[in-house]
Structures are given as C-alpha cells and as structure tokens.
Motif scaffolding. Structure first.
Motif, mmCIF file in Angstrom:
data_model
loop_
_atom_site.group_PDB
_atom_site.id
_atom_site.type_symbol
_atom_site.label_atom_id
_atom_site.label_comp_id
_atom_site.label_asym_id
_atom_site.label_seq_id
_atom_site.Cartn_x
_atom_site.Cartn_y
_atom_site.Cartn_z
ATOM 1 N N GLY A 136 0.820 -1.212 0.000
ATOM 2 C CA GLY A 136 0.000 0.000 0.000
ATOM 3 C C GLY A 136 0.850 1.256 0.000
ATOM 4 N N ALA A 137 1.861 1.281 0.871
ATOM 5 C CA ALA A 137 2.765 2.439 0.935
ATOM 6 C C ALA A 137 3.574 2.556 -0.356
ATOM 7 N N ARG A 138 3.979 1.416 -0.938
ATOM 8 C CA ARG A 138 4.723 1.457 -2.205
ATOM 9 C C ARG A 138 3.854 2.000 -3.331
ATOM 10 N N LEU A 139 2.564 1.637 -3.338
ATOM 11 C CA LEU A 139 1.682 2.173 -4.366
ATOM 12 C C LEU A 139 1.542 3.688 -4.207
ATOM 13 N N GLU A 140 1.382 4.146 -2.976
ATOM 14 C CA GLU A 140 1.277 5.591 -2.733
ATOM 15 C C GLU A 140 2.511 6.323 -3.256
ATOM 16 N N GLU A 141 3.693 5.784 -2.965
ATOM 17 C CA GLU A 141 4.901 6.462 -3.428
ATOM 18 C C GLU A 141 5.080 6.309 -4.935
ATOM 19 N N THR A 142 4.662 5.182 -5.487
ATOM 20 C CA THR A 142 4.705 5.014 -6.941
ATOM 21 C C THR A 142 3.862 6.091 -7.610
ATOM 22 N N LEU A 143 2.683 6.357 -7.079
ATOM 23 C CA LEU A 143 1.825 7.405 -7.628
ATOM 24 C C LEU A 143 2.490 8.775 -7.519
ATOM 25 N N ASP A 144 3.214 9.000 -6.409
ATOM 26 C CA ASP A 144 3.950 10.260 -6.254
ATOM 27 C C ASP A 144 5.036 10.404 -7.316
#
Length: 163
Positions: A136-144
């Motif tokens: 979940g955190a990796r997806l958030e940063e990927t979107l960033d």
C-alpha cells in the motif's frame, strides 16, 4: 453510453496477429475503448483462491503482456481509447513504469487511460521479486513518482523508497 471490450490477450485469442485484427474490427464496429488486464502467473489452483476459491480459468494460462498488447492495439486502431484495468503498478520500478506508459501514450497519440492497482495474488509478487508486505505504501509512493514524472519542470522526488 460508451462500450468497451477487452483486447484479446488471454487463452486462444492471445495471438498478436488475430488480436490486432480483432481490435481493428471492434473499432470499425463502433466500440469506444479497448482494455487489458495484468496477469503474471496462472496457477491451476491459486493458494489464495480465485474468485471465491475457484480454480484459475484455463484461459489465463496463456497471456500477452498488457502494455505490449496495448501497443499492438494502438497500432491497429486510430480512434478508440486504450486502457488498463488494472495494471499491477508495483511489479516494476515507478520510473520504468512511467517511461513505458509515456511511450505508450505517445504511440497511441494520447489515447491512453491507465488504471493502476495492487493485484491480489501473493505468488505473482514473489515471482516478480517484489515484497508483498508494504504494498500500500509502495503504491502511494509510486503514484507520487508518476505525478513527478508527468508534472511540469524538472523531475524531483525524494521518498522513503525512491529518490
């Protein structure tokens, strides 16, 4: 109402030449969009279950890469929107994903719609060499990272996972 169809990328239809012809035909029939799905593995009986614990459909045993299938659809069509529903965003580094999606958008002359997600099969993460934990955190940063790449000016991102 707008009508979209799946790009023929699974099972017996996972033939690039037939798939391209079918995309051309679907556009000629008036469809509005063509969509791909993302599958890396197709275990006969996924340990986490498939759609309520059922066996994986046999057609998923043969599958074309979703981004390359969209590139094929882009070259075979002129008008339809092209999209992913959904692309597993964490199986490759975000900068590599951004480059691939940007290239695909250019090839399609701006017709790309991207749906990103996490996927559901632990075994696909393992096969891709990506940790299941913290996704979940990796997806958030990927979107960033994607936002930074596609934003104006110089690309700058400093996060917990990527810099």
């Amino acid at each position: 109402m707008r009508i979209g169809f799946s790009v023929p990328q699974f099972g017996p239809f996972a033939d690039p030449h037939r798939s391209a012809e079918m995309c051309t035909a679907m556009e000629a029939l008036g469809c509005d969009s063509l969509w791909v799905a993302d599958r890396l593995l197709a275990p006969v009986v996924p340990p986490d279950g498939y759609a309520g614990g059922k066996p994986m459909p046999v057609r998923y045993g043969t599958h074309l890469d979703p981004l390359l299938a969209l590139a094929m659809a882009a070259s075979a069509t002129e008008r339809v929107r092209l999209g992913s529903s959904t692309l597993n965003a964490l199986w490759q580094p975000p900068l590599v994903l951004a480059r691939a999606l940007t290239t695909l958008d250019l090839i399609s002359r701006g017709r790309l719609d991207v749906g990103l997600g996490l996927g559901w099969m632990h075994e696909e993460y393992e096969a891709a060499g990506v940790s299941w934990r913290g996704r979940g955190a990796r997806l958030e940063e990927t979107l960033d990272v994607l936002e930074a790449v596609w934003g104006p000016g110089t690309v700058v991102h400093t996060g917990a996972l990527w810099r």
